[in-house]
Design an enzyme around this catalytic site. Structure first.
Site, PDB file in Angstrom:
ATOM      1  N   GLY A  11      28.817  47.868  30.538  1.00 36.31           N
ATOM      2  CA  GLY A  11      29.448  46.573  30.310  1.00 36.31           C
ATOM      3  C   GLY A  11      29.671  45.769  31.586  1.00 36.31           C
ATOM      4  N   ARG A  15      36.347  39.798  31.015  1.00 34.93           N
ATOM      5  CA  ARG A  15      37.743  39.456  31.303  1.00 34.93           C
ATOM      6  C   ARG A  15      38.125  39.700  32.757  1.00 34.93           C
ATOM      7  NH1 ARG A  15      41.392  42.352  26.994  1.00 34.93           N
ATOM      8  NH2 ARG A  15      39.574  43.691  26.690  1.00 34.93           N
ATOM      9  N   ASP A 103      35.079  52.914  33.087  1.00 39.56           N
ATOM     10  CA  ASP A 103      36.162  52.035  33.542  1.00 39.56           C
ATOM     11  C   ASP A 103      37.534  52.641  33.304  1.00 39.56           C
ATOM     12  OD1 ASP A 103      36.344  51.896  30.798  1.00 39.56           O
ATOM     13  OD2 ASP A 103      36.239  49.699  30.671  1.00 39.56           O
ATOM     14  N   GLY A 140      43.045  52.285  17.531  1.00 41.53           N
ATOM     15  CA  GLY A 140      42.580  53.055  16.395  1.00 41.53           C
ATOM     16  C   GLY A 140      43.492  54.251  16.159  1.00 41.53           C
ATOM     17  N   ASN A 226      40.196  46.262  31.960  1.00 43.68           N
ATOM     18  CA  ASN A 226      39.511  45.084  31.446  1.00 43.68           C
ATOM     19  C   ASN A 226      39.933  43.803  32.148  1.00 43.68           C
ATOM     20  OD1 ASN A 226      37.794  46.118  29.248  1.00 43.68           O
ATOM     21  ND2 ASN A 226      39.733  46.768  28.360  1.00 43.68           N
ATOM     22  N   ARG A 331      35.105  51.239  67.249  1.00 42.08           N
ATOM     23  CA  ARG A 331      34.041  50.846  66.340  1.00 42.08           C
ATOM     24  C   ARG A 331      33.118  52.026  66.012  1.00 42.08           C
ATOM     25  NH1 ARG A 331      31.751  45.564  69.198  1.00 42.08           N
ATOM     26  NH2 ARG A 331      30.142  45.833  67.585  1.00 42.08           N
TER      27      ARG A 331
END
Length: 456
Positions: A11, A15, A103, A140, A226, A331
């Site tokens: 995905g 959003r 995610d 769900g 999201n 560095r």
């Protein structure tokens, strides 16, 4: 028994409002999908397939070091469709596959282990992760008969009794591979979204008399990202976990809420870390170090008993009992020895600094090899760039570099050589020599008055 895993990572995440694929956004310095991959590796899952889509080449680039395989989901047509895109990975395999979201980086190693154990010990065809919420609105619902799961009902499809259920689907599953492949062939997209849902596989398996179980976990582990706000929430949770682990291992964090430690950083016991420090990448900090406020250390090794103040150290190594800063900049590709002093406003670039050498302030050392027991006066510069090439400066042991010296590379200063302050050195300096390279001073009498600059 053979086991493998799929990670859903196709995905874009509209959003989150980013050109970067959602799973590549970082939490505690590491891409979310790489958090999931690394957790699965710790749980002893060797065979991992990442399902990619939007930004697939970039996701491959950022995960390539993890030695995973890939399946392409060219169109995003639901979670069930994503798994169907991995059929080539799953076919001809026998055993168990677990499915995770790229995610959702908060899943714990012990949770992954317990998911497989529950699945195998109960001879389940499918096992899923669930959580209990006081208010499960929007999620769900898990409908059970005792220990066995009957179905998953989306919130909008729940009847009055089902709405009272507080157990929700976490979106992580284990399946018998052969049974999963059979069920995927029966998936339908006959719904308002026209998509194939992985949750429907549970219903298909139950209709065929298969056994489906569940493991209840802390809701925190199920959190997906999201939006930028959710990313910040996940970052905060991960940071607390990481900092707690280090404190449990004997590290003192003066203010854990303002100390930023990457997921892969290693820190030795009795090290004390003040707030504002940012430790990133594969950094290793030794024992009994003192990190005063506001330093950034990335992909570097800091040995025991080092003191660092308000400095930046990148892709380098610092030896034991060395002090760095304040306001030093080390560095990449620098190696600082033991008992060294790198002081305020000193920049070290791609150089080796030998043991017991002091570079105390306002000095630039670039592309240099510096021996042991040397002393750099204030304002020294290795002039390493001629406009076309970077050149090397070599300084031997026990050498003394006076204040405001320019060393025009390539140049070599041998052991036990001295350079007078204010010199610009273009030729090699032999052992035991004093180099003086500056114009003879002239004092012009009356110059101020003649120029009309005398103030009365």
């Amino acid at each position: 028994m053979y086991k493998c895993a799929l990670i859903l990572a196709a995905g874009q995440g509209t959003r989150i409002k980013s050109d970067l694929p959602k799973v590549l956004h970082k939490a505690c310095g590491k891409e979310m999908v790489n958090h999931v991959i690394d957790t699965l590796r710790k749980a002893d899952i060797a065979d991992i397939n990442v399902i990619i889509g939007k930004g697939s080449e970039l996701v491959k680039e950022k995960t390539s070091s993890r030695e995973v395989s890939y399946s392409l989901q060219a169109e995003q047509l639901g979670t069930g469709h994503a798994v169907k895109c991995a059929i080539d990975f799953l076919k001809d395999k026998k055993g168990t596959v677990a499915i995770f979201c790229g995610d959702a980086p908060l899943i714990k190693e012990e949770t992954v282990v317990s998911l497989f154990e529950e699945h195998n010990s109960n001879n389940n065809t499918a096992t899923l992760l669930t959580s209990i919420l006081d208010d499960a609105t929007g999620y769900g619902r898990i409908i059970r008969d005792g220990n066995e799961v009957l179905k998953i009902v989306e919130h909008k499809d729940c009847n009055e009794e089902e709405l009272k259920v507080t157990e929700m689907n976490a979106g992580v599953y284990c399946f018998d591979i052969e049974k999963l492949l059979e069920a995927l062939n029966k998936l339908s997209n006959n719904n308002s979204q026209g998509e194939y849902y992985l949750t429907d596989v549970i219903g298909i398996l139950k209709s065929e008399g298969e056994k489906v179980g569940a493991v209840v976990i802390d809701f925190e582990e199920t959190l997906g990202v999201n939006s930028r706000a959710q990313l910040a929430q996940v970052e905060s949770i991960l940071r607390k976990r990481i900092n707690a682990k280090h404190m449990d291992n004997g590290v003192t964090l003066i203010d854990p809420n303002n100390t930023y430690i990457g997921a892969d950083v290693i820190i030795g016991k009795d090290t004390i870390i003040y707030p504002g420090n940012v430790l990133e990448g594969n950094t290793v900090i030794g024992e009994r170090c003192m990190l005063y406020p506001n330093s950034r250390i990335n992909n570097s090794t800091i040995e025991n008993d080092v003191e660092i103040q308000s400095s930046v150290i990148l892709d380098s190594k610092v030896g034991e009992k060395t002090t760095v800063g304040p306001f030093a900049y080390i560095r990449p590709d620098s190696v600082i020895g033991s008992h060294v002093r790198i002081g305020d406003f000193v920049e070290i670039k791609k150089s080796v600094i030998g043991n017991n050498t002091k570079v105390s302030h306002l000095t630039y050392v670039g592309d240099a090899e510096v021996g042991e027991n040397c002393n750099f006066g204030c304002g020294t510069v290795t002039v390493n760039y001629d406009g076309k090439n970077k050149n090397k400066t070599i300084i031997g042991n026990n050498s003394f570099i006076g204040c405001n010296t320019n060393l025009i590379s390539p140049v070599k200063v041998e052991d036990n050589a001295y350079i007078a302050a204010g010199s610009t050195i273009t030729d090699d300096v032999k052992s035991g020599e004093l180099a003086v390279a500056r114009a003879k001073q002239r004092n012009i009498a009356g110059w101020v008055d003649k120029r009309g600059l005398l103030k009365k």
